[in-house]
Design a protein around this motif. Structure first.
Motif, PDB file in Angstrom:
ATOM      1  N   ASP A  29      20.714  -2.606  30.353  1.00  0.00           N
ATOM      2  CA  ASP A  29      19.676  -2.287  31.339  1.00  0.00           C
ATOM      3  C   ASP A  29      18.299  -2.212  30.689  1.00  0.00           C
ATOM      4  OD1 ASP A  29      18.749  -1.327  34.016  1.00  0.00           O
ATOM      5  OD2 ASP A  29      18.361   0.527  32.908  1.00  0.00           O
ATOM      6  N   VAL A  30      18.229  -1.597  29.514  1.00  0.00           N
ATOM      7  CA  VAL A  30      16.950  -1.516  28.801  1.00  0.00           C
ATOM      8  C   VAL A  30      16.502  -2.895  28.342  1.00  0.00           C
ATOM      9  CG1 VAL A  30      15.724  -0.494  26.847  1.00  0.00           C
ATOM     10  CG2 VAL A  30      17.452   0.842  28.068  1.00  0.00           C
ATOM     11  N   SER A  31      17.440  -3.710  27.882  1.00  0.00           N
ATOM     12  CA  SER A  31      17.087  -5.053  27.397  1.00  0.00           C
ATOM     13  C   SER A  31      16.587  -5.945  28.528  1.00  0.00           C
ATOM     14  CB  SER A  31      18.294  -5.693  26.719  1.00  0.00           C
ATOM     15  OG  SER A  31      19.319  -5.981  27.658  1.00  0.00           O
ATOM     16  N   HIS A  32      17.057  -5.718  29.748  1.00  0.00           N
ATOM     17  CA  HIS A  32      16.649  -6.547  30.886  1.00  0.00           C
ATOM     18  C   HIS A  32      15.374  -6.050  31.561  1.00  0.00           C
ATOM     19  CE1 HIS A  32      21.132  -7.876  31.338  1.00  0.00           C
ATOM     20  NE2 HIS A  32      20.493  -8.567  30.412  1.00  0.00           N
ATOM     21  N   LEU A  46      23.254   6.429  20.935  1.00  0.00           N
ATOM     22  CA  LEU A  46      23.860   5.167  21.348  1.00  0.00           C
ATOM     23  C   LEU A  46      23.191   3.989  20.642  1.00  0.00           C
ATOM     24  CD1 LEU A  46      25.763   3.592  23.312  1.00  0.00           C
ATOM     25  CD2 LEU A  46      23.824   3.552  24.908  1.00  0.00           C
ATOM     26  N   LEU A  47      21.855   3.984  20.631  1.00  0.00           N
ATOM     27  CA  LEU A  47      21.139   2.890  19.982  1.00  0.00           C
ATOM     28  C   LEU A  47      21.372   2.883  18.477  1.00  0.00           C
ATOM     29  CD1 LEU A  47      17.706   2.903  21.885  1.00  0.00           C
ATOM     30  CD2 LEU A  47      19.782   1.598  22.377  1.00  0.00           C
ATOM     31  N   ARG A  48      21.429   4.052  17.880  1.00  0.00           N
ATOM     32  CA  ARG A  48      21.657   4.112  16.432  1.00  0.00           C
ATOM     33  C   ARG A  48      23.047   3.605  16.066  1.00  0.00           C
ATOM     34  NH1 ARG A  48      22.936   6.495  11.694  1.00  0.00           N
ATOM     35  NH2 ARG A  48      21.210   6.898  10.235  1.00  0.00           N
ATOM     36  N   TYR A  49      24.039   3.956  16.888  1.00  0.00           N
ATOM     37  CA  TYR A  49      25.395   3.463  16.626  1.00  0.00           C
ATOM     38  C   TYR A  49      25.432   1.940  16.693  1.00  0.00           C
ATOM     39  CZ  TYR A  49      30.201   2.101  17.613  1.00  0.00           C
ATOM     40  OH  TYR A  49      31.426   1.469  17.589  1.00  0.00           O
ATOM     41  N   GLN A  91      12.470  -2.530  24.316  1.00  0.00           N
ATOM     42  CA  GLN A  91      13.131  -3.613  25.037  1.00  0.00           C
ATOM     43  C   GLN A  91      13.569  -4.728  24.084  1.00  0.00           C
ATOM     44  OE1 GLN A  91      10.807  -5.464  28.159  1.00  0.00           O
ATOM     45  NE2 GLN A  91      12.571  -6.584  28.970  1.00  0.00           N
ATOM     46  N   ARG A  92      12.658  -5.132  23.190  1.00  0.00           N
ATOM     47  CA  ARG A  92      13.004  -6.176  22.223  1.00  0.00           C
ATOM     48  C   ARG A  92      14.101  -5.699  21.283  1.00  0.00           C
ATOM     49  NH1 ARG A  92      14.064 -11.268  21.526  1.00  0.00           N
ATOM     50  NH2 ARG A  92      13.513 -12.097  19.451  1.00  0.00           N
ATOM     51  N   LEU A  93      14.065  -4.435  20.909  1.00  0.00           N
ATOM     52  CA  LEU A  93      15.104  -3.876  20.053  1.00  0.00           C
ATOM     53  C   LEU A  93      16.472  -3.985  20.720  1.00  0.00           C
ATOM     54  CD1 LEU A  93      16.099  -2.245  17.601  1.00  0.00           C
ATOM     55  CD2 LEU A  93      15.458  -0.165  18.849  1.00  0.00           C
ATOM     56  N   CYS A  94      16.549  -3.641  21.981  1.00  0.00           N
ATOM     57  CA  CYS A  94      17.822  -3.710  22.701  1.00  0.00           C
ATOM     58  C   CYS A  94      18.278  -5.150  22.896  1.00  0.00           C
ATOM     59  CB  CYS A  94      17.704  -2.998  24.044  1.00  0.00           C
ATOM     60  SG  CYS A  94      17.551  -1.200  23.909  1.00  0.00           S
ATOM     61  N   GLU A  95      17.335  -6.061  23.048  1.00  0.00           N
ATOM     62  CA  GLU A  95      17.697  -7.477  23.152  1.00  0.00           C
ATOM     63  C   GLU A  95      18.397  -7.947  21.875  1.00  0.00           C
ATOM     64  OE1 GLU A  95      14.109  -9.078  26.125  1.00  0.00           O
ATOM     65  OE2 GLU A  95      14.089  -9.507  23.974  1.00  0.00           O
ATOM     66  N   LEU A  96      17.846  -7.579  20.736  1.00  0.00           N
ATOM     67  CA  LEU A  96      18.443  -7.993  19.463  1.00  0.00           C
ATOM     68  C   LEU A  96      19.779  -7.307  19.214  1.00  0.00           C
ATOM     69  CD1 LEU A  96      15.363  -8.132  17.057  1.00  0.00           C
ATOM     70  CD2 LEU A  96      16.394  -9.956  18.412  1.00  0.00           C
ATOM     71  N   LEU A 111      17.225  -9.277   9.930  1.00  0.00           N
ATOM     72  CA  LEU A 111      16.786  -7.983   9.394  1.00  0.00           C
ATOM     73  C   LEU A 111      15.261  -7.870   9.377  1.00  0.00           C
ATOM     74  CD1 LEU A 111      19.290  -7.510   6.403  1.00  0.00           C
ATOM     75  CD2 LEU A 111      19.350  -6.432   8.675  1.00  0.00           C
ATOM     76  N   HIS A 112      14.588  -8.941   9.009  1.00  0.00           N
ATOM     77  CA  HIS A 112      13.118  -8.910   8.997  1.00  0.00           C
ATOM     78  C   HIS A 112      12.558  -8.808  10.424  1.00  0.00           C
ATOM     79  CE1 HIS A 112      13.656 -10.444   4.841  1.00  0.00           C
ATOM     80  NE2 HIS A 112      12.522  -9.803   4.620  1.00  0.00           N
ATOM     81  N   GLY A 113      13.287  -9.394  11.381  1.00  0.00           N
ATOM     82  CA  GLY A 113      12.867  -9.243  12.772  1.00  0.00           C
ATOM     83  C   GLY A 113      12.984  -7.797  13.241  1.00  0.00           C
ATOM     84  N   LEU A 114      14.072  -7.128  12.879  1.00  0.00           N
ATOM     85  CA  LEU A 114      14.238  -5.711  13.212  1.00  0.00           C
ATOM     86  C   LEU A 114      13.178  -4.853  12.529  1.00  0.00           C
ATOM     87  CD1 LEU A 114      18.124  -5.179  13.062  1.00  0.00           C
ATOM     88  CD2 LEU A 114      16.650  -5.035  15.083  1.00  0.00           C
ATOM     89  N   GLU A 115      12.931  -5.155  11.276  1.00  0.00           N
ATOM     90  CA  GLU A 115      11.924  -4.382  10.534  1.00  0.00           C
ATOM     91  C   GLU A 115      10.560  -4.476  11.218  1.00  0.00           C
ATOM     92  OE1 GLU A 115      10.326  -4.021   5.926  1.00  0.00           O
ATOM     93  OE2 GLU A 115      10.805  -5.997   6.768  1.00  0.00           O
TER      94      GLU A 115
END
Length: 239
Positions: A29-32, A46-49, A91-96, A111-115
């Protein structure tokens, strides 16, 4: 998505895959939409897991991870833990996290994208407006429960229609205060009676129309008689 049910599951989340599968709709839901619908303290575990799981297994087993990527993964988790609220790029974090291989083919670019996403310092406020759609009430047994919005609206409509002030009504075992009608509402509801009273008062204060017509007729008749007398004198023959 049942937000109330998801909230209860988030409160019981235990960092297990089975628990995550039940809560995956929250991540999607967050990603959309880009909207965080739960308090950060509930959605953060939840996100950290999911972040930790993706860092370790999305692009192969942990045994094949280079040392540089391991260090970068550790830094990403540390940076994530510093957020006191949903990051501006949530939102982008949840997409990845939801579909890592859709956006990247190899671990290092991922990994560089997440960073880069977690380099932001600003956060966003969760949208908790859905929580106000249900209000807690106290039943006759003294136990607090939630009254659905549709039932709440129905009860309030009956309260307003009743029109009794400073009283209570019991619906389905629930006691709720009656809504006191304002003077403006009372005026509107009695508009026909007030309007009739005003017309009646105007009629009493005004002179009768019949009397005004009679006076006018008398003046007209007097003028007519005088004219007739004058005409009669003028037409008399001279001796």
């Amino acid at each position: 998505m049942d937000y109330r049910k998801m909230e209860q599951l988030l409160e019981k989340f235990d960092d297990q895959q089975s628990s995550y599968l039940q809560l995956e709709p929250v991540l999607l839901d967050v990603s959309h939409t880009g909207i965080v619908r739960f308090p950060w303290k509930l959605i953060r575990p939840l996100l950290r897991y999911k972040l930790k799981s993706v860092l370790g297994e999305a692009f192969g087993t942990s045994k094949n991870i280079p040392d540089d990527d391991k260090d970068l993964s550790r830094q990403i988790l540390e940076r994530f833990d510093k957020f006191s609220g949903p990051p501006f790029t949530v939102q982008r974090l949840c997409e990845l996290l939801a579909e890592p291989k859709r956006w990247y083919k190899r671990r290092s670019p991922f990994l560089h994208g997440l960073e880069k996403i977690l380099l932001v310092v600003s956060t966003v406020e969760p949208d908790l407006s859905w929580m106000s759609e249900q209000q807690p009430v106290i039943s006759d047994e003294g136990k607090e429960r939630l009254l659905p919005q549709e039932e709440l609206t129905c009860v309030e409509d009956m309260i307003v229609a009743d029109g009794e002030s400073n009283a209570t009504t019991t619906t389905g075992g629930l006691k709720r205060p009656l809504v006191e009608l304002s003077e403006a509402d009372s005026t509107v509801s009695n508009g026909f009676e007030d309007s009739g009273a005003m017309h009646q008062q105007d009629n009493l204060s005004s002179p009768p129309a019949k009397k005004r017509c009679t006076d006018s007729d008398e003046e007209s008749n007097s003028t007519s008689d005088a004219s007739s007398t004058t005409s009669a004198h003028e037409t008399l023959p001279e001796d």
